[in-house]
Design an enzyme around this catalytic site. Structure first.
Site, mmCIF file in Angstrom:
data_model
loop_
_atom_site.group_PDB
_atom_site.id
_atom_site.type_symbol
_atom_site.label_atom_id
_atom_site.label_comp_id
_atom_site.label_asym_id
_atom_site.label_seq_id
_atom_site.Cartn_x
_atom_site.Cartn_y
_atom_site.Cartn_z
ATOM 1 C CG LEU A 120 -1.957 -1.133 1.287
ATOM 2 C CD1 LEU A 120 -2.677 -1.113 2.633
ATOM 3 C CD2 LEU A 120 -2.957 -1.019 0.144
ATOM 4 C CG ASP A 159 5.385 11.205 11.979
ATOM 5 O OD1 ASP A 159 5.818 12.306 11.589
ATOM 6 O OD2 ASP A 159 5.552 10.149 11.345
#
Length: 277
Positions: A14, A130
């Site tokens: 992916l 993040d």
């Protein structure tokens, strides 16, 4: 013969980053597709791996409609792996590369569930660390889902060692770059950068090196370009989220969200004695 990670079948790729690969997988026990993120570190660090596994266990207990849950975590061939719910769709980063700048109402409609999810995580004692467009998935209905709490830290861990940097340089808060300070306000700053990107169609920080990006964030105020189709009120909200001094920033994701709510639906001051509308 299909490849396996743990008990899971690997059926495709992916996406990938500098230290990770995200696979499309299948769980033969529960008969469902899943996403598997493998993490590879050039230098083995048992302490770091143990910390990441502890954080994965903590994140796996979170339940929020705008957070992609972790189902399982483990280690294979020296690499860690995390198993997530598979969310068909695309990342916010991919969406923005195709759409360009978004109208303010659309940008806010995407950011609000993200802020709710981040605020929920903060309430559980977890900082994302993040937050960026590539870590936000838009499902087939366009609903944003925050993922990749893989380097999240406990709120009570107030700093990182000076020689360890966690996160993506272009989305780091100035106080983290300068002093390795970690708090809820670090995620508020990153959310502000995401809003900037949605409103302008481009990153706030474009640099030719990690050092240049970090130097810019730690020493320069981020301002919207003059050609941005953003009014003064929304600009002020954005610039407060992006304040270099964390004390001048929104202190929580909820405060940031409330400011955006009031922008979309301002409370009108009704003079004393005035009748209803």
């Amino acid at each position: 013969m299909s490849r396996r990670i743990g008990r899971f079948e690997v059926r495709g790729e992916l996406g990938r980053g500098a230290q990770s690969v995200v696979h499309l997988g299948f769980d033969p026990q529960l008969q469902r597709e899943i996403a598997i993120k493998t993490l590879h570190f050039a230098t083995p660090d048992p302490e770091h791996k143990g910390m990441l596994l502890d954080e994965a266990r903590t994140v796996s207990r979170m339940r929020h409609p705008s957070i992609v849950p972790i189902f399982e975590a483990g280690e294979q061939d020296g690499d860690l792996y995390l198993v997530f719910e598979y969310v068909p769709g695309k990342s916010l980063g991919e969406f923005l590369r195709q759409s360009g700048a978004l109208p303010p109402v659309k940008a806010i409609s995407i950011l609000r569930p993200i802020l709710d999810a981040v605020g929920y995580a903060h309430g559980q004692g977890i900082i994302h660390r993040d937050l960026k467009p590539s870590n936000i998935l838009l499902d087939d209905n366009g609903t944003p889902r925050v993922m990749d709490f893989g380097i999240a830290t406990r709120v009570d861990a107030s700093s990182d060692p000076a020689d360890r940097i966690s996160g993506s340089p272009a989305y780091m808060a100035p106080e983290y770059i300068l002093r390795r300070e970690i708090s809820e306000r670090s995620d508020v700053f990153a959310a502000g950068l995401i809003l900037f990107e949605m409103l302008t169609g481009r990153r706030a920080v474009i640099a030719d090196s990690v050092a240049a990006a970090m130097r810019f964030l730690s020493s320069e105020d981020i301002k919207l370009p003059q050609d941005a189709a953003v009014d003064e009120q929304l600009s002020a909200i954005l610039h407060k989220a992006l304040a270099r001094d964390p004390g001048l920033r929104f202190q929580t994701a909820a405060q940031f969200g409330e400011a955006l709510d009031n922008y979309l639906d301002p409370e009108e001051d009704v003079p004393a004695g005035a009748g209803g509308r």
